[in-house]
Design a protein around this motif. Structure first.
Motif, PDB file in Angstrom:
ATOM      1  N   ALA A 330       0.828  -1.206   0.000  1.00  0.00           N
ATOM      2  CA  ALA A 330       0.000   0.000   0.000  1.00  0.00           C
ATOM      3  C   ALA A 330       0.862   1.256   0.000  1.00  0.00           C
ATOM      4  CB  ALA A 330      -0.925  -0.006   1.217  1.00  0.00           C
ATOM      5  N   GLN A 331       1.988   1.205   0.741  1.00  0.00           N
ATOM      6  CA  GLN A 331       2.886   2.360   0.762  1.00  0.00           C
ATOM      7  C   GLN A 331       3.510   2.588  -0.613  1.00  0.00           C
ATOM      8  OE1 GLN A 331       5.532   1.308   3.930  1.00  0.00           O
ATOM      9  NE2 GLN A 331       4.374   2.430   5.476  1.00  0.00           N
ATOM     10  N   LYS A 332       3.870   1.471  -1.276  1.00  0.00           N
ATOM     11  CA  LYS A 332       4.434   1.596  -2.618  1.00  0.00           C
ATOM     12  C   LYS A 332       3.412   2.221  -3.566  1.00  0.00           C
ATOM     13  CE  LYS A 332       6.650  -1.118  -6.255  1.00  0.00           C
ATOM     14  NZ  LYS A 332       7.083  -2.476  -6.686  1.00  0.00           N
ATOM     15  N   GLU A 333       2.168   1.766  -3.440  1.00  0.00           N
ATOM     16  CA  GLU A 333       1.116   2.340  -4.271  1.00  0.00           C
ATOM     17  C   GLU A 333       0.898   3.811  -3.927  1.00  0.00           C
ATOM     18  OE1 GLU A 333      -3.616   1.576  -5.227  1.00  0.00           O
ATOM     19  OE2 GLU A 333      -2.408   0.019  -4.274  1.00  0.00           O
ATOM     20  N   PHE A 334       1.014   4.111  -2.602  1.00  0.00           N
ATOM     21  CA  PHE A 334       0.874   5.504  -2.164  1.00  0.00           C
ATOM     22  C   PHE A 334       1.939   6.391  -2.806  1.00  0.00           C
ATOM     23  CE2 PHE A 334       3.052   8.388   0.781  1.00  0.00           C
ATOM     24  CZ  PHE A 334       2.134   9.414   0.825  1.00  0.00           C
ATOM     25  N   LEU A 335       3.199   5.900  -2.834  1.00  0.00           N
ATOM     26  CA  LEU A 335       4.269   6.688  -3.428  1.00  0.00           C
ATOM     27  C   LEU A 335       4.021   6.907  -4.917  1.00  0.00           C
ATOM     28  CD1 LEU A 335       7.384   5.114  -1.668  1.00  0.00           C
ATOM     29  CD2 LEU A 335       6.388   7.369  -1.255  1.00  0.00           C
TER      30      LEU A 335
END
Length: 715
Positions: A330-335
């Motif tokens: 999710a953090q990767k997608e957020f970035l």
């Protein structure tokens, strides 16, 4: 039985290799320890040697400065220098070999027999610039000779009575070296199992391992090694390594002894042709090995039991690992989304600025340029909100929630939200409804944070409500005590709804629902997480109900203290008291414009702020730093300045220091003038620092011009 035998074989096999690795590890650790001790001693000795050489250079410089033009005068100065320095004797060496001693010593002349004087010239025969050697010759007539260290430096252009001096030489007692060495180490029960030594490049001991070097008696490393029964390196191999200035170690055994010794060699280098040696008895290694070997089997058994336990623990935490992976994804997608969210408006902003610069001189383009500027302003504000979201999230997760507790009107807050959202919502073909049932109009709280939460909820509703739908924002209250009231905000829409799976993590950081009906509606995934943290910090609660295809309803409940009498600045326009009207009428004359002192070190920020204030009818003055702000205030007439906008971080003098200096002045207006902190530091501790320094209010950068003008005009 097969399993037991297999287990025993495995244990024995592992134990064997474990013990081997353990022995190697202990050996490596001991050598590492020896290396650290040797390096420490070597650096201390090297530092002392270099300081001695530097002292000789400084002595030469002083001789030159005092204008020594005769040998006698030089000798007298050398006597003074010898008494004031760490050298027992000082002397000058001429090119012809003549040695001129300080007044205590006896000169060694060129014509004297060779066997009656030391050949100091020999130390510089290979062009050496700096020399350090052991020196046990008698150098001072009538005094008992001692073990000494000779330091020498080559002189470039130094003459006395027409004789060119080749070198300056200083003699020190050998204790100057020994004091920096831990000669005996690895002591146990009074038994010394390690020694240190110093040798030159020919293997001659300067300070011996066994401290057996005495006056005019030499002991050599190679003789010592030749007397050993067994050595891992030959004298020739050791000699080669010494000449190559390598760092190395090897074992050898003394005659008649069973225990081996480890010799560790480390060179000085940097013009110091010496080696530092440490000798350690192998018993030091074996003692540690025995203790660890005894424990190894027990440790292996415990390790096997631990592995079984860890398997159970791993199974228990497997779900947590999966969740962590999901969060990382999710953090990767957020970035990725963040990159898109930032780069897209930046691209538009840069493009519009390019268009404006290209057509700014064209009169016919004025309306279009004005429209581009509006879009640029809107885009810049969106980028600012994006940055604020990221900063808010980091502060909230760290527990540093900055909440204000000031009176505000609930009706005004909801009206502002409606004013900001109505055009945007209705332009999408969606109906917007605002309902109010307010019994206590004014309460204490953080209106900005509440507005942030509601704007996020209403904004999401606008994103996900299709054309023809409706969004309703309602507010009502319920009394919870004598002076307490809970305000309930509800936002209900007829949008695409939220799945039950996503409802469970809607308030998680970086979370976004993958819903095809959402189309291109993307965001940072931080809005609802921030809203949840903010509402909880205010002592409230936020809930959501939703069904796919039918819509969603968010409910926010926030408790607050009732304000019975709202402050004057919260009253609506036109609600001016009779007393205020009388005071205005009694004035009977036009008041002077408000004068503002702007303390700002960034030229562009100052230029923009001064221009805006002057457009609003204020008089202004500019200070480039805190010191200049204090000086301008001191030079002004009492009451000339009404307000100071003070940047907190400035060169020469920061804003807080400048504020304290102004408040400490004896002028009548020094304690009354309004001072606002203007800074990009938004943490609570920065706000507290500003208020502690004597400032009246706190404005964050980028400064919201409308808020600034409203605050100043209200005052």
């Amino acid at each position: 039985m097969l399993i037991v035998i297999s287990a025993l074989v495995i244990v024995c096999f592992v134990t064997f290799f474990y013990v081997r690795l353990l022995n190697q590890s202990i050996s490596d650790n001991t050598i590492s320890s020896i290396s650290e001790i040797a390096e420490h001693d070597k650096e201390a000795i090297q530092s002392d040697i270099e300081v001695s050489w530097e002292d000789l250079h400084e002595i030469v410089e002083r001789l030159e400065r005092c204008g020594c033009d005769s040998i006698q005068k030089a000798k007298e100065n050398l006597e003074i220098e010898s008494a004031a320095s760490g050298f027992s004797h000082l002397c000058l060496l001429a090119e012809d070999g003549t040695v001129y001693m300080d007044a205590c010593g006896t000169d060694f002349l060129e014509e004297e027999p060779e066997n009656e004087k030391p050949d100091l010239l020999n130390y510089f025969k290979h062009g050496e610039d700096r020399v350090i050697v052991r020196f046990d010759d008698e150098i001072c007539g009538g005094l008992q000779p001692k073990e000494n260290i000779l330091y020498g430096i080559r002189l470039e252009d130094f003459q006395l009575e027409g004789r060119k001096m080749l070198a300056m030489i200083g003699i020190s007692d050998i204790s100057s070296i020994e004091d920096h060495m831990v000669i005996d180490s690895f002591i146990k029960n009074g038994e010394v199992r390690g020694h240190s030594a110093l040798v030159d490049m020919q293997g001659n001991y300067i300070v011996n391992i066994n401290k057996e070097v005495y006056l005019n008696e030499q002991n050599n490393l190679y003789v010592h090694l030749s007397e050993s029964e067994g050595s891992e390196l030959t004298n020739g191999e050791v000699s080669v390594k010494l000449q190559n200035q390598e760092t190395f170690s090897f074992y050898h055994t003394h005659v008649g002894e069973q225990a081996r010794e480890l010799f560790y060699f480390i060179p000085f280098g940097e013009g110091i042709n010496l080696y530092f040696i440490m000798s350690v008895n192998e018993e030091v290694f074996l003692e540690q090995t025995r203790a660890f070997t005894t424990m190894s089997i027990t440790m292996l058994v415990i390790s096997m039991l631990t592995v079984i336990s860890m398997l159970l623990v791993v199974m228990r935490y497997q779900i947590k690992t999966i969740r962590t992976s999901e969060k990382a994804r999710a953090q990767k997608e957020f970035l990725s989304n963040m990159s898109h969210e930032i780069r897209t408006p930046l691209n538009g902003l840069i493009g519009m600025n390019h268009l404006i610069l290209s057509h700014i001189e064209e009169e016919s383009r004025r309306p279009q340029i004005r429209e581009w500027l509006k879009k640029s302003d809107s885009t810049a504000k969106y980028l600012l909100s994006l940055v604020n979201d990221i900063l808010d999230m980091s502060k909230l997760q760290a527990g540093k929630v900055d909440l204000q507790n000031e009176p505000f009107l609930i009706a005004s807050l909801t009206d502002e939200i409606a004013a900001m959202q109505t055009d945007h919502i209705e332009s999408r073909g969606v109906r917007f409804v605002l309902e109010k049932d307010i019994t206590e109009p004014c309460v204490l709280g953080d209106a900005t944070r509440i507005k942030q939460v509601l704007m996020n909820i209403v904004g999401n509703a606008a994103k996900f409500t299709p054309q023809g739908g409706q969004i309703k924002l309602s507010v009502k209250q319920k009394k919870t005590g004598g002076d307490q009231v809970t305000t309930i905000y509800q936002c209900q829409d007829t949008g695409i709804g939220i799945s039950e799976e996503y409802l469970e993590r809607i308030f998680d950081s970086f979370s976004q629902e993958r819903n095809k009906a959402a189309g291109e509606c993307k965001g940072t995934g931080l809005g609802m997480a921030i809203s949840k943290l903010l509402v909880n910090a205010m002592g409230g609660d936020i809930r959501v109900k939703s069904r796919l295809g039918e819509g969603s309803m968010f409910t926010v409940e926030i408790p607050a203290v009732i304000v019975k009498e709202p402050p004057d600045y919260l009253r609506e326009d036109g609600q001016i008291s009779a007393g205020e009207r009388n005071r205005a009428a009694a004035a009977g004359e036009k008041q002077r414009p408000v004068k503002i002192l702007v303390a700002e070190d960034v030229e562009l920020n100052a230029e923009v702020l001064l221009e805006i204030l002057e457009m609003e009818g204020f008089e202004t003055a500019h200070a480039k730093n805190g010191k200049e702000a204090v000086e301008l205030f001191c030079q002004s007439a009492p009451g000339e300045f009404d307000i100071i906008l003070m940047d907190m971080q400035m060169p020469v003098m920061d804003g807080c220091t400048a504020c304290r200096k102004i408040r400490s002045l004896t002028r009548e207006d020094a304690g009354k003038i309004l001072i606002y902190a203007c800074t990009a530091n938004t943490f609570q501790e920065d706000r507290e620092l500003a208020l502690e320094s004597g400032m009246d209010d706190f404005l964050t950068k980028p400064i919201d011009v409308d808020v600034l003008i409203k605050k100043i005009k209200n005052l």
